[in-house]
Design an enzyme around this catalytic site. Structure first.
Site, PDB file in Angstrom:
ATOM      1  N   LYS A 132       0.828  -1.216   0.000  1.00 29.57           N
ATOM      2  CA  LYS A 132       0.000   0.000   0.000  1.00 29.57           C
ATOM      3  C   LYS A 132       0.854   1.254   0.000  1.00 29.57           C
ATOM      4  O   LYS A 132       2.009   1.245   0.424  1.00 29.57           O
ATOM      5  CB  LYS A 132      -0.977  -0.043   1.167  1.00 29.57           C
ATOM      6  CG  LYS A 132      -2.070  -1.082   0.888  1.00 29.57           C
ATOM      7  CD  LYS A 132      -3.353  -0.845   1.599  1.00 29.57           C
ATOM      8  CE  LYS A 132      -4.395  -1.827   1.069  1.00 29.57           C
ATOM      9  NZ  LYS A 132      -5.471  -2.070   2.005  1.00 29.57           N
TER      10      LYS A 132
ATOM     11  N   ARG B 123      -3.999 -10.306   4.258  1.00 32.08           N
ATOM     12  CA  ARG B 123      -4.293 -10.269   2.820  1.00 32.08           C
ATOM     13  C   ARG B 123      -3.075  -9.689   2.097  1.00 32.08           C
ATOM     14  O   ARG B 123      -2.768  -8.502   2.267  1.00 32.08           O
ATOM     15  CB  ARG B 123      -5.542  -9.392   2.598  1.00 32.08           C
ATOM     16  CG  ARG B 123      -6.002  -9.288   1.155  1.00 32.08           C
ATOM     17  CD  ARG B 123      -7.201  -8.366   1.044  1.00 32.08           C
ATOM     18  NE  ARG B 123      -7.701  -8.304  -0.323  1.00 32.08           N
ATOM     19  CZ  ARG B 123      -7.185  -7.515  -1.256  1.00 32.08           C
ATOM     20  NH1 ARG B 123      -6.187  -6.689  -0.978  1.00 32.08           N
ATOM     21  NH2 ARG B 123      -7.690  -7.527  -2.486  1.00 32.08           N
TER      22      ARG B 123
HETATM   23  C1  9MG Z   1     -10.029  -5.365  -1.754  1.00 30.64           C
HETATM   24  N1  9MG Z   1      -9.108  -4.827  -0.768  1.00 30.64           N
HETATM   25  C2  9MG Z   1      -8.068  -3.978  -0.993  1.00 30.64           C
HETATM   26  N2  9MG Z   1      -7.451  -3.687   0.164  1.00 30.64           N
HETATM   27  C3  9MG Z   1      -8.103  -4.370   1.140  1.00 30.64           C
HETATM   28  C4  9MG Z   1      -7.949  -4.483   2.526  1.00 30.64           C
HETATM   29  O1  9MG Z   1      -7.013  -3.810   3.167  1.00 30.64           O
HETATM   30  N3  9MG Z   1      -8.790  -5.277   3.204  1.00 30.64           N
HETATM   31  C5  9MG Z   1      -9.776  -5.952   2.564  1.00 30.64           C
HETATM   32  N4  9MG Z   1     -10.598  -6.724   3.297  1.00 30.64           N
HETATM   33  N5  9MG Z   1      -9.978  -5.885   1.236  1.00 30.64           N
HETATM   34  C6  9MG Z   1      -9.152  -5.110   0.549  1.00 30.64           C
END
Ligand code: 9MG
Length: 282
Positions: A223, A258
């Site tokens: 990010k 994730r």
């Molecule tokens: C789709 N998406 C992009 N960034 C995300 C994040 O930080 N959490 C979740 N649950 N989905 C995300």
């Protein structure tokens, strides 16, 4: 801690799990026609699985800051063939990354187990009913604003208190709508209507964010706040700092991560768990 999904319960008592990211937007696998895109998406899913992903999150609409919305039909056309094909060969957990009830419905029919909704099931009034009827797992993410404009001027008086209060409110209204409390997982939505200080405050406060007994999922992978902090624009240079955050978050009890690059994050979880005195998985 147990997280209930459509494919049984995921035991999160001792070992953290990695969710691999599979974006099926045109810029992700833009190598020609629909068939080659499907093959490329499946090949990438297999790479994530070989690297140790327990969950694959499949999304057909970009949620990056500034991204334009796409239609439900386009999202369905991008994601459902991938879910159908992946379901036929893998019995791990598949989540659909969408805020649209019609997309979630088609993805669940195709074999998805979890709905990952960055709007916290607020964008579409039918989403809670779709999730309740299918008994799927549900990821409730916090976002201030909407992707197109959310990073323009995010503001909170107290970001940690406000995100925590949002989770408590969503827990109350989603369980009232018929979703089992054990099916809910919460996510602070790093980078979604948050500036660098907001993100750091949330990362400092992870242990007190989720409602008691509910798992927290964290998405920091590659990010922009990492690039801002370290002064780089190269996405792949953000994988190592991502691993550092995964380890730190695991110390503070975050069990779901994730990420784009699965193996280093999984290894960070297992190393961190060894230091915490948690025996390896059999
Ligand atoms: C789709 N998406 C992009 N960034 C995300 C994040 O930080 N959490 C979740 N649950 N989905 C995300």
């Amino acid at each position: 801690m147990i997280w209930k999904t459509r494919r049984g319960s995921l035991d999160l008592t001792r070992h953290g799990r990695v969710m691999g990211i599979l974006n099926v937007t045109p810029d992700s696998f833009s190598d020609g026609g629909a068939h080659s895109s499907l093959d490329a998406a499946l090949a990438h899913a297999r790479t994530l699985i070989r690297a140790g992903a327990s969950l694959i999150d499949i999304g057909g609409e970009s949620t990056r800051p500034g991204a334009a919305p796409v239609s439900a039909e386009a999202e369905i056309a991008r994601t459902v063939p991938v879910i159908t094909a992946l379901r036929a060969e893998w019995d791990g957990l598949i989540s659909i990354d969408t805020s649209k009830a019609s997309v979630a419905n088609r993805a669940l029919e195709a074999g998805a187990d979890i709905v990952n909704d960055v709007s916290g099931l607020q964008a579409d009034p039918s989403m809670a009913d779709v999730c309740a009827a299918s008994a799927c797992g549900v990821i409730v993410m916090h976002m201030q604003g909407e992707p197109r404009t959310m990073q323009i001027a995010p503001h909170y008086d107290d970001v940690v208190a406000e995100v925590g209060a949002f989770f408590a409110r969503r827990m109350a209204s989603l369980t009232a709508a018929g979703i089992a409390p054990e099916a809910l997982c919460f996510d602070p939505g790093i980078g979604f209507g948050k500036n660098l200080e907001h993100n750091l405050s949330l990362l400092r406060s992870l242990p007190r964010l989720a409602p008691p007994g509910s798992p927290l999922l964290l998405g920091v992978s590659r990010k922009s706040f990492i690039g801002r902090l370290l002064g780089n624009d190269d996405l792949t240079l953000r994988d190592w700092p991502t691993v550092a955050i995964t380890s730190q978050a695991r110390v503070h009890g975050v069990m779901l991560h994730r990420v784009h690059d699965v193996r280093p994050n999984l290894e960070a979880l297992r190393m961190t768990e060894a230091i915490l005195g948690i025996a390896p998985e059999e």
